[in-house]
Design a protein around this motif. Structure first.
Motif, PDB file in Angstrom:
ATOM      1  N   HIS A 198       0.866  -1.181   0.000  1.00 32.00           N
ATOM      2  CA  HIS A 198       0.000   0.000   0.000  1.00 32.00           C
ATOM      3  C   HIS A 198       0.906   1.236   0.000  1.00 32.00           C
ATOM      4  CE1 HIS A 198      -4.084   1.609   0.622  1.00 32.00           C
ATOM      5  NE2 HIS A 198      -3.448   2.622   1.191  1.00 32.00           N
ATOM      6  N   GLN A 199       1.037   1.870  -1.167  1.00 26.17           N
ATOM      7  CA  GLN A 199       1.997   2.949  -1.356  1.00 26.17           C
ATOM      8  C   GLN A 199       1.323   4.181  -1.930  1.00 26.17           C
ATOM      9  OE1 GLN A 199       5.231   1.421  -3.771  1.00 26.17           O
ATOM     10  NE2 GLN A 199       5.408  -0.454  -2.541  1.00 26.17           N
ATOM     11  N   MET A 200       1.898   5.327  -1.645  1.00 30.51           N
ATOM     12  CA  MET A 200       1.356   6.564  -2.209  1.00 30.51           C
ATOM     13  C   MET A 200       2.388   7.677  -2.176  1.00 30.51           C
ATOM     14  SD  MET A 200      -1.287   7.933   0.735  1.00 30.51           S
ATOM     15  CE  MET A 200      -2.193   6.391   0.699  1.00 30.51           C
ATOM     16  N   GLU A 201       2.159   8.670  -3.011  1.00 28.46           N
ATOM     17  CA  GLU A 201       2.943   9.904  -3.026  1.00 28.46           C
ATOM     18  C   GLU A 201       2.394  10.832  -1.947  1.00 28.46           C
ATOM     19  OE1 GLU A 201       3.880  13.578  -6.170  1.00 28.46           O
ATOM     20  OE2 GLU A 201       2.748  11.805  -6.806  1.00 28.46           O
ATOM     21  N   ALA A 202       3.280  11.563  -1.289  1.00 29.14           N
ATOM     22  CA  ALA A 202       2.846  12.501  -0.256  1.00 29.14           C
ATOM     23  C   ALA A 202       3.529  13.848  -0.469  1.00 29.14           C
ATOM     24  CB  ALA A 202       3.170  11.958   1.135  1.00 29.14           C
ATOM     25  N   HIS A 203       2.722  14.893  -0.467  1.00 30.42           N
ATOM     26  CA  HIS A 203       3.218  16.256  -0.609  1.00 30.42           C
ATOM     27  C   HIS A 203       3.353  16.860   0.785  1.00 30.42           C
ATOM     28  CE1 HIS A 203       2.366  16.225  -5.007  1.00 30.42           C
ATOM     29  NE2 HIS A 203       1.456  15.344  -4.620  1.00 30.42           N
ATOM     30  N   HIS A 204       4.584  17.178   1.179  1.00 32.21           N
ATOM     31  CA  HIS A 204       4.893  17.665   2.521  1.00 32.21           C
ATOM     32  C   HIS A 204       5.055  19.181   2.502  1.00 32.21           C
ATOM     33  CE1 HIS A 204       6.389  13.577   2.112  1.00 32.21           C
ATOM     34  NE2 HIS A 204       6.745  13.469   3.374  1.00 32.21           N
ATOM     35  N   PHE A 205       4.418  19.851   3.451  1.00 35.64           N
ATOM     36  CA  PHE A 205       4.635  21.282   3.641  1.00 35.64           C
ATOM     37  C   PHE A 205       5.128  21.455   5.068  1.00 35.64           C
ATOM     38  CE2 PHE A 205       1.968  20.917   0.002  1.00 35.64           C
ATOM     39  CZ  PHE A 205       2.394  21.932  -0.847  1.00 35.64           C
ATOM     40  N   CYS A 206       6.373  21.921   5.190  1.00 36.21           N
ATOM     41  CA  CYS A 206       7.103  21.795   6.456  1.00 36.21           C
ATOM     42  C   CYS A 206       7.564  23.130   7.036  1.00 36.21           C
ATOM     43  CB  CYS A 206       8.331  20.917   6.249  1.00 36.21           C
ATOM     44  SG  CYS A 206       7.976  19.298   5.522  1.00 36.21           S
ATOM     45  N   ARG A 207       7.766  23.072   8.331  1.00 34.04           N
ATOM     46  CA  ARG A 207       8.384  24.174   9.076  1.00 34.04           C
ATOM     47  C   ARG A 207       9.543  23.608   9.883  1.00 34.04           C
ATOM     48  NH1 ARG A 207       6.421  26.217  14.862  1.00 34.04           N
ATOM     49  NH2 ARG A 207       8.095  27.690  15.296  1.00 34.04           N
ATOM     50  N   GLN A 208      10.725  24.200   9.728  1.00 35.10           N
ATOM     51  CA  GLN A 208      11.874  23.793  10.530  1.00 35.10           C
ATOM     52  C   GLN A 208      11.797  24.542  11.861  1.00 35.10           C
ATOM     53  OE1 GLN A 208      14.122  21.480   9.310  1.00 35.10           O
ATOM     54  NE2 GLN A 208      14.998  21.350  11.363  1.00 35.10           N
ATOM     55  N   ILE A 263      -3.881  14.656   4.375  1.00 36.67           N
ATOM     56  CA  ILE A 263      -3.927  13.203   4.582  1.00 36.67           C
ATOM     57  C   ILE A 263      -3.094  12.719   5.763  1.00 36.67           C
ATOM     58  CG2 ILE A 263      -4.433  12.737   2.163  1.00 36.67           C
ATOM     59  CD1 ILE A 263      -1.453  11.946   1.835  1.00 36.67           C
ATOM     60  N   GLY A 264      -2.280  13.595   6.366  1.00 37.63           N
ATOM     61  CA  GLY A 264      -1.475  13.107   7.481  1.00 37.63           C
ATOM     62  C   GLY A 264      -0.479  14.120   7.996  1.00 37.63           C
ATOM     63  N   ILE A 265       0.426  13.640   8.836  1.00 36.50           N
ATOM     64  CA  ILE A 265       1.469  14.478   9.428  1.00 36.50           C
ATOM     65  C   ILE A 265       2.787  13.717   9.416  1.00 36.50           C
ATOM     66  CG2 ILE A 265      -0.079  15.789  10.934  1.00 36.50           C
ATOM     67  CD1 ILE A 265       0.801  13.925  13.226  1.00 36.50           C
ATOM     68  N   GLU A 266       3.873  14.465   9.431  1.00 38.54           N
ATOM     69  CA  GLU A 266       5.195  13.861   9.610  1.00 38.54           C
ATOM     70  C   GLU A 266       6.054  14.780  10.460  1.00 38.54           C
ATOM     71  OE1 GLU A 266       9.084  12.002   7.268  1.00 38.54           O
ATOM     72  OE2 GLU A 266       7.208  12.344   6.167  1.00 38.54           O
ATOM     73  N   ASN A 286      20.843  11.268   7.385  1.00 44.26           N
ATOM     74  CA  ASN A 286      20.849  10.576   8.687  1.00 44.26           C
ATOM     75  C   ASN A 286      19.682  10.969   9.588  1.00 44.26           C
ATOM     76  OD1 ASN A 286      23.423   9.235   8.107  1.00 44.26           O
ATOM     77  ND2 ASN A 286      24.326  11.262   8.413  1.00 44.26           N
ATOM     78  N   SER A 287      18.702  11.677   9.041  1.00 43.63           N
ATOM     79  CA  SER A 287      17.525  12.064   9.830  1.00 43.63           C
ATOM     80  C   SER A 287      16.476  10.959   9.785  1.00 43.63           C
ATOM     81  CB  SER A 287      16.934  13.377   9.307  1.00 43.63           C
ATOM     82  OG  SER A 287      16.414  13.215   7.991  1.00 43.63           O
ATOM     83  N   TYR A 288      15.431  11.142  10.588  1.00 41.13           N
ATOM     84  CA  TYR A 288      14.344  10.157  10.693  1.00 41.13           C
ATOM     85  C   TYR A 288      12.999  10.875  10.651  1.00 41.13           C
ATOM     86  CZ  TYR A 288      17.833   6.747  12.313  1.00 41.13           C
ATOM     87  OH  TYR A 288      18.912   5.899  12.410  1.00 41.13           O
ATOM     88  N   GLY A 289      11.962  10.138  10.203  1.00 42.52           N
ATOM     89  CA  GLY A 289      10.616  10.689  10.170  1.00 42.52           C
ATOM     90  C   GLY A 289       9.615   9.779  10.852  1.00 42.52           C
ATOM     91  N   LYS A 290       8.668  10.390  11.528  1.00 43.09           N
ATOM     92  CA  LYS A 290       7.541   9.662  12.123  1.00 43.09           C
ATOM     93  C   LYS A 290       6.287  10.149  11.403  1.00 43.09           C
ATOM     94  CE  LYS A 290       5.400   8.563  16.605  1.00 43.09           C
ATOM     95  NZ  LYS A 290       5.445   8.853  18.074  1.00 43.09           N
ATOM     96  N   THR A 291       5.656   9.238  10.659  1.00 41.76           N
ATOM     97  CA  THR A 291       4.585   9.626   9.739  1.00 41.76           C
ATOM     98  C   THR A 291       3.323   8.824   9.984  1.00 41.76           C
ATOM     99  OG1 THR A 291       6.231  10.164   8.045  1.00 41.76           O
ATOM    100  CG2 THR A 291       3.958   9.867   7.314  1.00 41.76           C
ATOM    101  N   TRP A 292       2.221   9.539  10.095  1.00 37.38           N
ATOM    102  CA  TRP A 292       0.902   8.910  10.217  1.00 37.38           C
ATOM    103  C   TRP A 292       0.011   9.429   9.099  1.00 37.38           C
ATOM    104  CZ3 TRP A 292       0.239   5.052  13.674  1.00 37.38           C
ATOM    105  CH2 TRP A 292       1.119   4.990  14.758  1.00 37.38           C
ATOM    106  N   HIS A 293      -0.600   8.523   8.364  1.00 39.77           N
ATOM    107  CA  HIS A 293      -1.617   8.891   7.385  1.00 39.77           C
ATOM    108  C   HIS A 293      -2.995   8.641   8.004  1.00 39.77           C
ATOM    109  CE1 HIS A 293       0.805   8.649   3.347  1.00 39.77           C
ATOM    110  NE2 HIS A 293       1.379   9.433   4.253  1.00 39.77           N
ATOM    111  N   VAL A 294      -3.862   9.613   7.864  1.00 41.28           N
ATOM    112  CA  VAL A 294      -5.204   9.501   8.437  1.00 41.28           C
ATOM    113  C   VAL A 294      -6.293   9.439   7.364  1.00 41.28           C
ATOM    114  CG1 VAL A 294      -4.558  10.616  10.599  1.00 41.28           C
ATOM    115  CG2 VAL A 294      -5.352  12.024   8.687  1.00 41.28           C
ATOM    116  N   TRP A 295      -5.880   9.578   6.086  1.00 42.05           N
ATOM    117  CA  TRP A 295      -6.852   9.513   4.998  1.00 42.05           C
ATOM    118  C   TRP A 295      -6.230   8.750   3.835  1.00 42.05           C
ATOM    119  CZ3 TRP A 295      -9.906  14.396   2.958  1.00 42.05           C
ATOM    120  CH2 TRP A 295     -10.856  13.981   2.021  1.00 42.05           C
TER     121      TRP A 295
END
Length: 262
Positions: free
Chosen positions: A78-88, A109-112, A162-171
């Motif tokens: 189950h794969q999809m493209e995700a468009h991220h809009f981020c704030r450092q 659709i979610g957060i990271e 070397n960074s990491y992401g925690k991602t949840w999709h809700v839709w």
């Protein structure tokens, strides 16, 4: 990293002010129109008023645009493209909202959350299972920052090594090759990263490249020197062997357990 995010933020605002962002940032429309009635004139008037009077929004700083791919950790097919809009937020922590497109009509659709290696190493072992590694996404060229100069994109990716992401999709609005849901249904889904060549479904990356006018292979070649910065990461082998297609390792992308003690 913070310097480049601030630099990119200022550049984005400058492009908007002169009307150039539309030209340099190809559009990716949402594939899903949610169920429901059309907005009334009253609703549109309230939105217009809110846009004028409620201007101090936490969304305004989320203007760094990244595009990449996710696979559900418990169902990698189950794969999809995700468009991220981020704030450092600071040098070690960023937060992103995820959409199924990059236009005003896109669905959330979610957060990271993105953290540095330094912060990741402070996490309890039980918590680390929720955080996916980023080195393959960067070195493969699959993670991109559309619409910005190549030199700025490369510096951004360098700082995310070397960074990491925690991602949840809700839709589940736009699963690749499948029909999405008209509204958000069910539980949140923990997403994971690709970590070997061949894990992405055929056509997933290629169709994104065609739509946005980019070349993942060219970016991979351009980022080859970043391999020297890559350290073994946790979670690289978390989904190894769980994809339907044969997969092959990418130099520089190594699981910590496979690397063994220093």
């Amino acid at each position: 990293m913070t310097f480049y995010f601030h630099f990119l933020s200022r550049m984005t605002l400058a492009l908007i002010s002169v009307g150039l962002l539309e030209a340099c940032n190809p559009k990716s429309d949402t594939p899903q129109q949610p169920s429901g009635k059309e907005k009334t004139t009253k609703t549109e008037m309230l939105e217009s008023g809110a846009a004028i009077l409620q201007s101090d929004s936490p969304l305004q700083p989320m203007n760094i645009y990244l595009d990449g791919f996710h696979a559900a950790k418990d169902n990698p097919a189950h794969q999809m493209e995700a468009h991220h809009f981020c704030r450092q937020v600071n040098e070690d922590f960023a937060q992103c909202v995820l959409f199924d497109g990059n236009t005003r009509q896109a669905n959330l659709i979610g957060i990271e959350y993105i953290i540095s290696e330094t912060l990741f190493e402070t996490l309890p072992e039980e918590e680390k299972q929720y955080w996916h590694p980023h080195n393959y996404e960067i070195l493969s060229g699959q993670l991109i920052a559309p619409g910005i100069p190549g030199i700025a994109e490369k510096e951004l990716m360098k700082d995310k090594m070397n960074s990491y992401g925690k991602t949840w999709h809700v839709w589940n609005s736009a699963p690749f090759g499948k029909t999405g849901d008209k509204i958000p249904l069910g539980e949140a889904v923990l997403e994971w990263s690709f970590n070997q060549d061949g894990e992405a479904l055929p056509g997933l990356v290629e169709k994104r490249d065609q739509r946005l006018g980019v070349s993942t292979n060219e970016k991979r070649n351009d980022r080859a020197e970043l391999k020297d910065l890559a350290k073994p990461q946790s979670g690289v082998d978390a989904l190894k062997g769980k994809f339907s297609m044969p997969a092959h390792p990418l130099p520089g992308v190594v699981d910590k357990k496979a690397a063994g003690p220093k």
